[in-house]
Design a protein around this motif. Structure first.
Motif, short mmCIF file in Angstrom:
data_model
loop_
_atom_site.label_atom_id
_atom_site.label_comp_id
_atom_site.label_asym_id
_atom_site.label_seq_id
_atom_site.Cartn_x
_atom_site.Cartn_y
_atom_site.Cartn_z
N PHE A 110 -27.98 -4.04 -18.21
CA PHE A 110 -27.09 -3.85 -19.04
C PHE A 110 -26.30 -5.27 -18.96
N THR A 111 -25.99 -5.87 -17.91
CA THR A 111 -25.50 -7.10 -17.79
C THR A 111 -26.23 -8.24 -18.52
N HIS B 44 -15.07 -2.87 -14.41
CA HIS B 44 -15.37 -4.39 -15.02
C HIS B 44 -15.18 -4.48 -16.58
N SER B 45 -14.46 -3.34 -17.18
CA SER B 45 -14.36 -3.34 -18.60
C SER B 45 -14.07 -4.50 -19.27
N GLU B 46 -13.02 -5.35 -18.50
CA GLU B 46 -12.71 -6.59 -19.09
C GLU B 46 -13.81 -7.60 -19.47
N ALA B 47 -14.76 -7.31 -18.70
CA ALA B 47 -15.88 -8.42 -19.00
C ALA B 47 -17.04 -7.82 -19.86
N LEU C 74 -18.26 -13.89 -22.29
CA LEU C 74 -17.24 -14.92 -22.50
C LEU C 74 -16.22 -14.00 -23.08
N SER C 75 -14.76 -14.07 -23.31
CA SER C 75 -13.85 -13.48 -23.93
C SER C 75 -13.96 -13.94 -25.39
N ALA C 76 -13.33 -12.98 -26.19
CA ALA C 76 -13.25 -13.26 -27.70
C ALA C 76 -12.50 -14.57 -27.85
N ASP C 77 -11.38 -14.90 -27.16
CA ASP C 77 -10.57 -16.15 -27.69
C ASP C 77 -11.44 -17.42 -26.95
N LEU D 56 -14.42 -16.81 -18.92
CA LEU D 56 -15.74 -16.65 -18.52
C LEU D 56 -15.81 -15.47 -17.47
N TYR D 57 -16.90 -14.66 -17.54
CA TYR D 57 -17.11 -13.60 -16.57
C TYR D 57 -18.44 -13.91 -16.10
N LEU D 58 -18.62 -14.40 -14.97
CA LEU D 58 -19.75 -14.80 -14.42
C LEU D 58 -20.13 -13.15 -13.34
N THR D 59 -21.47 -12.81 -13.70
CA THR D 59 -22.31 -11.76 -12.99
C THR D 59 -22.99 -12.10 -11.53
#
Length: 426
Positions: free
Chosen positions: A275-276, A315-318, A337-340, A344-347
């Motif tokens: 998934f990630t 982890h819904s924010e990521a 990466l967030s829409a703005d 950064l969301y690193l897994t």
């Protein structure tokens, strides 16, 4: 038509292969097409298909708990057995031809929408049971595909072409698709079976125009050929993601439909990795389950969906509201990466030992936290010269901040993401 914005932000869909093939637990349609069993024996499963415990609301609730935003049900597979009361001549239906005796699509569509999920139907262009189907040949047949099997019905002699029969078949296919679109206004139509004929033979343009006239916001997959909206790789994250929107189709075990002997279920941790990796490369995961003949989803598959959903909730924010993350080489693992473009969301699949590093990041970093726990992590930069930025080193989380499946680190940036991708200086 521009892509509907809900689709790339959905991230997870559930694929449901449900049909008479669950009675004996054999490969859907392929069992007779490839000669694994006689067609007559395959079709005897019509008499054992009851859907006696079919509860689409329980499906929809499970899919919502899994974190899915849409689902796709096999309205008709290549075997020609429709899950609704089709009036198209020559077609088989679970309403008329099985003990189930009822339409299985209306309740499914209603249940999904009650849970806020988008409604998808799988439909095969091919029907290996229709008397008018095997009546033309692909102008450039693929030698890698199986030849026409003698178990298939046809109004034409083997190898012959019957244009009148083909016109009747297309009228039948178009009538069934019309029933699906006008009755249920699906959000997505997932076509299959396109490889057996050319785009011109299928009349793809005419079919697409008719679909969009009835359901103008419907998303179509790539098996509508030039009229498809997104790519559909299967069973493995592509090394080079398709350009544009895409979706990975993946089974929970090794089978699309229910097969009792298949106990090779992927672990929750493995599904989190698939998934990630998929969303980190800009795609959706369409995760497949195969209900039993009575309509119940096995405990093994239920447990996997719920386990994946638990991870997504933490982890819904990521996940939602993100886009593809860093290109390969900047971080050892997937990222979003967030829409703005400011977070950064690193897994991290494995527990970091000392530090987590990011290379090529030009931005200054405001703050680094562990998603789900909020723990703040120290960070510093070493190296860098002229236009080449240094390496960002993030202190490794520990103890209760490490997720059992995959830990996500949120890196809040000063400004929008700015990456260095050059070769450096001599």
């Amino acid at each position: 038509m521009p892509m509907q914005p809900w689709f790339p932000d959905a991230k997870l869909g559930i694929f449901v292969h449900y049909g008479i093939y669950a009675v004996d637990g054999v490969p859907e349609s392929w069992a007779f097409y490839l000669g694994q069993m006689p067609r007559e024996e395959y079709m005897k499963q019509l008499g054992g298909f009851t859907a006696s415990a079919y509860d689409p609301r329980s499906w929809a609730r499970l899919f919502a708990r899994a974190g899915a935003r849409y689902a796709v049900l096999t309205a008709r597979h290549h075997d020609g057995v429709a899950l609704w009361d089709t009036a198209a001549p020559g077609g088989l239906s679970v309403v008329r031809d099985t003990p189930a005796g009822r339409d299985l699509l209306a309740g499914y569509a209603d249940a999904l929408r009650e849970e806020g999920l988008k409604v998808g139907f799988y439909y095969s262009h091919s029907d290996w049971s229709h008397p008018d189907y095997a009546s033309v040949r692909h102008p450039e047949p693929d030698p890698g595909q199986a030849p026409v099997n003698d178990n298939r019905l046809s109004s034409a002699a083997p190898g012959a072409e019957d244009p009148a029969a083909w016109r009747r078949y297309l009228a039948y296919r178009n009538a069934q698709v019309r029933e699906l679109t006008t009755r249920h206004r699906p959000d997505l139509l997932w076509f299959d079976g396109e490889w057996e004929r050319s785009e011109e033979q299928w009349g793809i343009d005419e079919l697409a125009d008719e679909i969009l006239a009835a359901a103008p916001d419907a998303v179509l997959n790539a098996r509508m050929l030039s009229r498809g909206d997104y790519a559909t790789p299967e069973q493995g994250v592509p090394m080079q993601p398709p350009s544009g929107p895409w979706e990975l189709c993946l089974t929970v075990n090794d089978s699309w439909g229910y097969q009792a002997q298949d106990d090779r279920h992927k672990s929750v941790g493995q599904l989190v990795r698939y998934f990630t990796e998929t969303i980190g490369a800009g795609g959706n995961l369409l995760l497949d389950v195969g209900p039993r003949e009575d309509g119940t989803i096995t405990p093994e598959q239920t447990e996997r969906l719920e386990g994946l959903g638990d991870w997504i909730r933490r982890h819904s924010e990521a996940v939602y509201g993100t886009v593809a993350g860093l290109p390969a080489g900047h971080h050892y693992g997937p990222s979003t990466l967030s829409a703005d473009r400011r977070t950064l969301y690193l897994t991290c699949f494995d527990a970091p030992r000392e530090t987590v590093s990011v290379r090529g990041l030009r931005n200054a970093v405001r703050r680094v936290t562990v998603l789900g726990t909020g723990a703040e992590l120290g960070h510093h930069v070493t190296g860098g010269l002229h236009e080449v930025p240094g390496v960002l080193w993030i202190d490794a989380p520990g103890g209760g901040d490490v997720d059992p499946h995959a830990t996500v680190i949120a890196v809040e940036l000063e400004g929008e993401l700015d990456l260095y991708r050059g070769t450096g200086r001599d």
